[in-house]
Design an enzyme around this catalytic site. Structure first.
Site, short mmCIF file in Angstrom:
data_model
loop_
_atom_site.label_atom_id
_atom_site.label_comp_id
_atom_site.label_asym_id
_atom_site.label_seq_id
_atom_site.Cartn_x
_atom_site.Cartn_y
_atom_site.Cartn_z
N LYS A 1 0.84 -1.20 0.00
CA LYS A 1 0.00 0.00 0.00
C LYS A 1 0.88 1.25 0.00
O LYS A 1 1.73 1.41 0.88
CB LYS A 1 -0.89 -0.03 1.25
CG LYS A 1 -1.87 1.12 1.34
CD LYS A 1 -2.87 0.90 2.46
CE LYS A 1 -2.43 1.43 3.80
NZ LYS A 1 -2.24 2.88 3.87
N ASP B 1 -3.36 4.30 -1.55
CA ASP B 1 -4.20 4.80 -0.45
C ASP B 1 -4.11 6.32 -0.42
O ASP B 1 -3.50 6.92 0.46
CB ASP B 1 -3.73 4.19 0.87
CG ASP B 1 -4.68 4.48 2.02
OD1 ASP B 1 -5.80 4.96 1.75
OD2 ASP B 1 -4.30 4.22 3.18
N LYS C 1 -6.74 8.38 -0.41
CA LYS C 1 -7.89 8.95 0.32
C LYS C 1 -8.40 10.22 -0.38
O LYS C 1 -8.46 11.30 0.21
CB LYS C 1 -7.53 9.23 1.78
CG LYS C 1 -7.18 7.95 2.55
CD LYS C 1 -7.18 8.15 4.04
CE LYS C 1 -6.91 6.88 4.80
NZ LYS C 1 -5.55 6.35 4.67
N ASP D 1 -12.55 15.31 -3.06
CA ASP D 1 -12.51 16.60 -3.77
C ASP D 1 -13.77 16.69 -4.62
O ASP D 1 -14.63 15.82 -4.53
CB ASP D 1 -11.22 16.65 -4.63
CG ASP D 1 -10.70 18.07 -4.79
OD1 ASP D 1 -11.53 18.98 -5.03
OD2 ASP D 1 -9.48 18.28 -4.68
N THR E 1 -9.81 4.73 11.32
CA THR E 1 -9.68 3.89 12.53
C THR E 1 -9.00 4.65 13.68
O THR E 1 -8.93 4.14 14.79
CB THR E 1 -8.88 2.62 12.21
OG1 THR E 1 -7.75 2.99 11.43
CG2 THR E 1 -9.71 1.62 11.45
N ARG F 1 2.89 -1.02 11.11
CA ARG F 1 4.00 -0.99 12.06
C ARG F 1 4.35 -2.35 12.67
O ARG F 1 5.55 -2.67 12.76
CB ARG F 1 3.75 0.10 13.11
CG ARG F 1 3.98 1.49 12.53
CD ARG F 1 3.35 2.59 13.33
NE ARG F 1 1.90 2.61 13.18
CZ ARG F 1 1.11 3.57 13.67
NH1 ARG F 1 1.65 4.58 14.32
NH2 ARG F 1 -0.19 3.52 13.48
#
Ligand code: C5P
Length: 259
Positions: free
Chosen positions: A44, A71, A73, A76, A131, A222
């Site tokens: 990603k 990704d 996001k 607009d 999240t 992570r």
């Protein structure tokens, strides 16, 4: 008849892992791809790497068997989002995110453009509620609904606009699976192995729980990138996913107790 998005390309549990290349440079991201190639199904590219290196980051999966997840996001006006999706359709991108909060016209334009420019190859995923947010954060934005209600509302709006893929936390994935059925593609970040740190994620679960509740793809960053042994960390995650799939399968096969 086209295959349901939720069943395509996931022939092994590790193919359901999306690893975010949240790095500052292409060189670091490339090293991460080398460590995890063959161990995850999706890489990603998010805003950090895209802002630093631009579309060159979309070529990182070339020569691997992994899919590319942009990704970005997007949020607009419809025409700008259409232009961005049309550009992505010319790359090897398989998944792209848009914010569901961009509204029905933007979502419809995103879905139509992906279909027109890339056929079924480019999947638009609507991000419901990040999240990292909880009920208190929504209240501060003037939204009185609880996270789960708001996720459901946004996903219904996106579904009506033609979107069939969603990003939500493991806490809402069961709700969305029930609402949208087996053809929806459900992606959950906020996944943490037992005992690992939550970092800035507020609505977390293990991969086994997320998948058992209906997730198709888990995004884990992570805990994998910081693992001392990438190979065994990815293997353990794939085993967790397999366990979740077995639980989901058992639930689906169990005779319904409802009358
Ligand atoms: O390191 P960690 O597993 O928390 O990374 C989660 C990744 O998923 C990050 O790249 C983040 O941008 C992304 N993401 C998220 N929540 C969403 C959508 C995407 O955390 N709703």
């Amino acid at each position: 008849m086209p295959l349901a998005l939720s069943t395509t390309g996931f022939d092994a549990p590790h193919r359901r892992i999306a690893l975010p290349l949240d790095h500052a440079t292409l060189a670091e991201a490339r090293a991460c791809v080398q460590s995890f190639r063959g161990r995850v199904g999706i890489f990603k590219v998010g805003l950090q790497l895209f802002a630093a290196e631009g579309p060159a980051a979309f070529a990182l999966t070339e020569g691997t068997d992994a899919d590319l997840f942009a990704d970005l996001k997007l949020c607009d006006i419809p025409q700008t989002v259409e232009g961005a999706i049309a550009s992505l359709a010319r790359s090897s991108t398989r998944y792209v995110t848009v914010h569901a909060s961009g509204g029905p016209a933007m979502l419809a334009r995103a879905a139509e453009t992906a279909e027109r420019a890339a056929g079924g190859r480019l999947v638009v995923l609507a991000v419901t509620v990040l999240t990292s947010l909880d009920d208190g954060d929504l209240r501060e934005q003037g939204i009185s609904e609880k996270v789960a209600e708001h996720v459901l509302r946004l996903s219904r709006m996106a579904w009506r606009a033609g979107i069939r893929g969603f990003v939500c936390s493991p806490s809402e994935v069961e709700l969305l699976r029930r609402e949208h059925g087996p053809t929806a593609l459900l992606v959950t970040p906020g996944v943490r192995p037992t005992g690992s740190q939550d970092h800035d994620q507020k609505r977390v679960a293990t991969a086994a729980d997320a998948v058992a509740r209906g997730a198709d793809i888990v995004v884990v960053g992570r805990p994998l990138r910081e693992a001392a042994d990438p190979s065994s960390a990815a293997r353990a995650l794939a085993e967790d996913i397999a366990q979740g799939l077995a639980r989901r399968d058992a639930t689906e096969r169990a005779p319904s107790t409802r009358t």
